[in-house]
Design a protein around this motif. Structure first.
Motif, mmCIF file in Angstrom:
data_model
loop_
_atom_site.group_PDB
_atom_site.id
_atom_site.type_symbol
_atom_site.label_atom_id
_atom_site.label_comp_id
_atom_site.label_asym_id
_atom_site.label_seq_id
_atom_site.Cartn_x
_atom_site.Cartn_y
_atom_site.Cartn_z
ATOM 1 N N GLY A 201 0.776 -1.231 0.000
ATOM 2 C CA GLY A 201 0.000 0.000 0.000
ATOM 3 C C GLY A 201 0.804 1.275 0.000
ATOM 4 N N HIS A 202 2.138 1.206 -0.187
ATOM 5 C CA HIS A 202 2.970 2.408 -0.246
ATOM 6 C C HIS A 202 3.034 2.919 -1.680
ATOM 7 C CE1 HIS A 202 4.358 1.864 3.877
ATOM 8 N NE2 HIS A 202 4.432 0.569 3.597
ATOM 9 N N ARG A 203 3.020 4.238 -1.850
ATOM 10 C CA ARG A 203 3.006 4.832 -3.184
ATOM 11 C C ARG A 203 4.405 5.067 -3.749
ATOM 12 N NH1 ARG A 203 0.219 3.559 -6.345
ATOM 13 N NH2 ARG A 203 0.581 5.355 -7.635
ATOM 14 N N ARG A 204 5.424 5.165 -2.882
ATOM 15 C CA ARG A 204 6.783 5.404 -3.402
ATOM 16 C C ARG A 204 7.818 4.863 -2.433
ATOM 17 N NH1 ARG A 204 4.274 9.896 -2.532
ATOM 18 N NH2 ARG A 204 4.056 10.206 -4.778
ATOM 19 N N LEU A 205 9.038 4.703 -2.947
ATOM 20 C CA LEU A 205 10.152 4.204 -2.140
ATOM 21 C C LEU A 205 11.428 4.911 -2.574
ATOM 22 C CD1 LEU A 205 11.214 1.991 -0.087
ATOM 23 C CD2 LEU A 205 11.774 0.644 -2.122
ATOM 24 N N LYS A 206 12.207 5.328 -1.585
ATOM 25 C CA LYS A 206 13.520 5.914 -1.871
ATOM 26 C C LYS A 206 14.591 4.988 -1.328
ATOM 27 C CE LYS A 206 16.405 10.020 -1.301
ATOM 28 N NZ LYS A 206 16.525 11.381 -0.727
ATOM 29 N N TRP A 207 15.563 4.648 -2.189
ATOM 30 C CA TRP A 207 16.736 3.874 -1.760
ATOM 31 C C TRP A 207 17.962 4.615 -2.274
ATOM 32 C CZ3 TRP A 207 17.899 0.576 1.806
ATOM 33 C CH2 TRP A 207 19.121 -0.104 1.772
ATOM 34 N N GLY A 208 18.808 5.029 -1.357
ATOM 35 C CA GLY A 208 19.935 5.864 -1.762
ATOM 36 C C GLY A 208 19.422 7.183 -2.303
ATOM 37 N N GLU A 209 19.852 7.522 -3.497
ATOM 38 C CA GLU A 209 19.413 8.769 -4.124
ATOM 39 C C GLU A 209 18.299 8.548 -5.126
ATOM 40 O OE1 GLU A 209 20.558 11.718 -3.103
ATOM 41 O OE2 GLU A 209 21.662 10.539 -1.619
ATOM 42 N N ILE A 210 17.790 7.340 -5.201
ATOM 43 C CA ILE A 210 16.791 7.009 -6.215
ATOM 44 C C ILE A 210 15.416 6.874 -5.564
ATOM 45 C CG2 ILE A 210 16.075 5.338 -7.958
ATOM 46 C CD1 ILE A 210 19.009 4.554 -8.271
ATOM 47 N N THR A 211 14.461 7.670 -6.040
ATOM 48 C CA THR A 211 13.072 7.576 -5.579
ATOM 49 C C THR A 211 12.222 7.036 -6.722
ATOM 50 O OG1 THR A 211 13.341 9.428 -4.046
ATOM 51 C CG2 THR A 211 11.101 8.841 -4.686
ATOM 52 N N GLN A 212 11.409 6.013 -6.430
ATOM 53 C CA GLN A 212 10.546 5.400 -7.435
ATOM 54 C C GLN A 212 9.112 5.341 -6.922
ATOM 55 O OE1 GLN A 212 12.362 1.865 -9.608
ATOM 56 N NE2 GLN A 212 13.552 1.820 -7.710
ATOM 57 N N THR A 213 8.165 5.329 -7.869
ATOM 58 C CA THR A 213 6.756 5.229 -7.508
ATOM 59 C C THR A 213 6.254 3.814 -7.747
ATOM 60 O OG1 THR A 213 6.087 5.926 -9.725
ATOM 61 C CG2 THR A 213 6.307 7.641 -8.053
ATOM 62 N N ASN A 214 5.213 3.468 -7.025
ATOM 63 C CA ASN A 214 4.549 2.177 -7.155
ATOM 64 C C ASN A 214 3.625 2.220 -8.371
ATOM 65 O OD1 ASN A 214 3.097 -0.207 -6.819
ATOM 66 N ND2 ASN A 214 2.786 0.079 -4.632
ATOM 67 N N HIS A 215 3.756 1.251 -9.274
ATOM 68 C CA HIS A 215 2.955 1.237 -10.494
ATOM 69 C C HIS A 215 1.645 0.472 -10.335
ATOM 70 C CE1 HIS A 215 6.083 3.206 -12.742
ATOM 71 N NE2 HIS A 215 6.965 2.274 -12.432
ATOM 72 N N ASP A 216 1.349 0.012 -9.132
ATOM 73 C CA ASP A 216 0.087 -0.688 -8.898
ATOM 74 C C ASP A 216 -1.081 0.257 -9.180
ATOM 75 O OD1 ASP A 216 -2.073 -2.112 -7.910
ATOM 76 O OD2 ASP A 216 -1.568 -1.749 -5.812
ATOM 77 N N PRO A 217 -2.005 -0.114 -10.086
ATOM 78 C CA PRO A 217 -3.097 0.786 -10.453
ATOM 79 C C PRO A 217 -4.237 0.818 -9.439
ATOM 80 C CG PRO A 217 -3.321 -1.267 -11.653
ATOM 81 C CD PRO A 217 -2.031 -1.366 -10.871
ATOM 82 N N ILE A 218 -4.168 -0.013 -8.397
ATOM 83 C CA ILE A 218 -5.223 -0.050 -7.391
ATOM 84 C C ILE A 218 -4.821 0.763 -6.156
ATOM 85 C CG2 ILE A 218 -6.647 -1.561 -5.961
ATOM 86 C CD1 ILE A 218 -7.080 -1.900 -8.982
ATOM 87 N N THR A 219 -3.581 0.583 -5.696
ATOM 88 C CA THR A 219 -3.104 1.246 -4.482
ATOM 89 C C THR A 219 -3.216 2.766 -4.606
ATOM 90 O OG1 THR A 219 -1.570 -0.524 -3.921
ATOM 91 C CG2 THR A 219 -1.098 1.640 -3.011
ATOM 92 N N GLY A 220 -4.028 3.361 -3.740
ATOM 93 C CA GLY A 220 -4.158 4.803 -3.720
ATOM 94 C C GLY A 220 -4.926 5.383 -4.884
ATOM 95 N N GLN A 221 -5.451 4.539 -5.778
ATOM 96 C CA GLN A 221 -6.142 5.047 -6.961
ATOM 97 C C GLN A 221 -7.618 4.667 -7.001
ATOM 98 O OE1 GLN A 221 -3.998 5.167 -10.694
ATOM 99 N NE2 GLN A 221 -2.200 4.254 -9.736
ATOM 100 N N VAL A 222 -8.026 3.726 -6.164
ATOM 101 C CA VAL A 222 -9.445 3.489 -5.926
ATOM 102 C C VAL A 222 -9.643 3.547 -4.419
ATOM 103 C CG1 VAL A 222 -9.701 2.041 -7.984
ATOM 104 C CG2 VAL A 222 -9.262 0.973 -5.772
ATOM 105 N N GLU A 223 -10.843 3.885 -3.982
ATOM 106 C CA GLU A 223 -11.118 3.979 -2.556
ATOM 107 C C GLU A 223 -10.828 2.649 -1.870
ATOM 108 O OE1 GLU A 223 -14.900 4.563 0.488
ATOM 109 O OE2 GLU A 223 -15.130 5.050 -1.655
ATOM 110 N N GLY A 224 -9.981 2.678 -0.851
ATOM 111 C CA GLY A 224 -9.633 1.469 -0.118
ATOM 112 C C GLY A 224 -8.580 0.609 -0.772
ATOM 113 N N GLY A 225 -8.058 1.026 -1.926
ATOM 114 C CA GLY A 225 -7.060 0.233 -2.640
ATOM 115 C C GLY A 225 -5.733 0.225 -1.909
ATOM 116 N N ASP A 226 -5.196 -0.970 -1.642
ATOM 117 C CA ASP A 226 -3.934 -1.053 -0.890
ATOM 118 C C ASP A 226 -3.017 -2.164 -1.378
ATOM 119 O OD1 ASP A 226 -5.397 -3.220 -0.006
ATOM 120 O OD2 ASP A 226 -5.508 -2.579 2.086
#
Length: 386
Positions: A201-226
């Motif tokens: 259910g996390h939308r992004r992650l940073k490791w070192g100097e690199i930040t990436q977003t979660n490509h899951d189309p449900i998480t955070g994009q529909v109500e209750g999506g995790d």
């Protein structure tokens, strides 16, 4: 919730009942013909709300990582793996997996914790994090795969096999079905809810100097999506195992073989919204409700009462034009002796075609001893001349 009118009917062929219940949703499922495999299940009732080729095998690609996460959750739950334990990422792993497909971009010499590797898997689909977790937990990829496949078997995923921890193309060793992925999704969300909430259910992650977003189309994009996970390979097409929860009700969707990511994402979101909008979950009967009687062979009584072991619930669609039916199914007459609490029959909710939509065990409400010789002779005559 609306009330459902229910009445009992005894059929000549055996004990059964019928219930007035809507059988078709108000609108058709939003699944175009281009999607070869799709499944939507209401976990509260265990009921498939839509199914297209649910038992067709396909390559899950990165959706495999949900089994890797589940395997880690199980080890953590058993106390065999610590989330704060560090793992030294090796040069060999970097040489093989750096920037190879979806990546956490781990470097040799770094010491991520098991928890950080899990976040790399669940948030940015790290191929490198998956391989690192396998080695960190068991010492080898082979030992990890043995655990993954043992867990799949224990969950009843009988049409699945895992040949890699990350779903990278492996010549067809990894395969699954939509029905099996729903079993996995149920286990991840319900068996380890605290770990699921922590790592999915996390939308992004940073490791070192690199930040990436979660490509899951449900998480955070529909109500209750995790959650949970997307996948793609040229061989498999675009795949999704997704879930959302609202008001104590959780739906799981599987899409496989989509020709494009956009179509997969759109269909997955639309199908979840359709399931929440067009189906109304109801508790039809409470645990302990007496549902009828089953015939008994060679018993001190000629029948035995039947009661529900647990609540019987269904997600009922909104179209009043069709009805579903309830039936008591058992192999009978049931041979005595019978002990109170023995599972004797099943209560089944069936659609217009007769297919079982939801079923639940029915338990004997009383003891039925085996009849004496004279009673058995009398029962035999009653059967012959009845």
């Amino acid at each position: 919730m609306k009330k459902v009118k229910v009445w009992l009917v005894v059929l000549a062929a055996g004990v059964s009942l019928t219930a007035s219940a809507h059988a078709q949703p108000a609108t058709p499922a939003p699944v175009p013909d281009e999607i070869p495999v799709a499944l939507l299940v209401d976990l509260w009732t265990g009921q498939p709300l839509y199914a297209r080729e649910p038992n067709r095998r396909f390559v899950p690609a990165s959706v495999t990582k949900v089994m890797t996460a589940y395997t880690a959750f199980k080890l953590v739950g058993e106390g065999k793996l610590k989330l704060d334990r560090h793992f030294l990422y090796t040069q060999a792993l970097e040489d093989e997996w750096y920037a190879e497909g979806s990546n956490m971009f781990l470097r040799a010499g770094e010491r991520p914790t098991i928890g950080q590797l899990l976040l790399g898997i669940t948030t940015v689909s790290g191929n490198d994090a998956s391989m690192a977790l396998a080695e960190a937990a068991t010492g080898s990829t082979g030992a990890w795969l043995d655990l993954m496949n043992a867990n799949a078997a224990a969950l009843g995923m009988n049409d699945s096999h895992f040949g890699s921890p990350n779903g990278y193309p492996d010549g067809g060793k990894t395969y699954t079905t939509a029905a099996d992925l729903v079993k996995l999704g149920r286990a991840v969300t319900q068996d380890y809810p605290a770990l699921y909430g922590r790592f999915f259910g996390h939308r992004r992650l940073k490791w070192g100097e690199i930040t990436q977003t979660n490509h899951d189309p449900i998480t955070g994009q529909v109500e209750g999506g995790d959650g949970l996970k997307t996948g793609y390979t040229a061989e498999a097409g675009y795949t999704l195992l997704g879930t959302a929860a609202r008001g104590g009700r959780r739906l799981i969707v599987v899409i496989a073989g989509s020709p494009t990511a956009r179509l997969r994402d759109t269909v997955g979101r639309n199908l979840i919204e359709w399931g929440f909008r067009d189906f109304d979950p109801k508790r039809l009967f409470a645990a302990g409700t007496r549902m009828g009687r089953a015939q008994v062979q060679d018993g001190a009584s000629r029948s035995v009462g039947l009661a529900l072991e647990s609540d019987f619930a269904a997600a009922l669609p909104a179209d009043p034009a069709h009805t579903m039916k309830l039936a008591i199914a058992y192999r009978g007459p049931v041979e005595a002796p019978i002990a109170k609490g023995d599972p004797v029959a099943r209560l089944q909710l069936r659609d217009a075609s007769g297919a079982v939509v939801v079923d639940a065990p029915l338990l004997a409400t009383e003891d039925v001893a085996k009849a004496g010789l004279i009673r058995r002779i009398g029962n035999a005559f009653a059967k012959w001349f009845g």
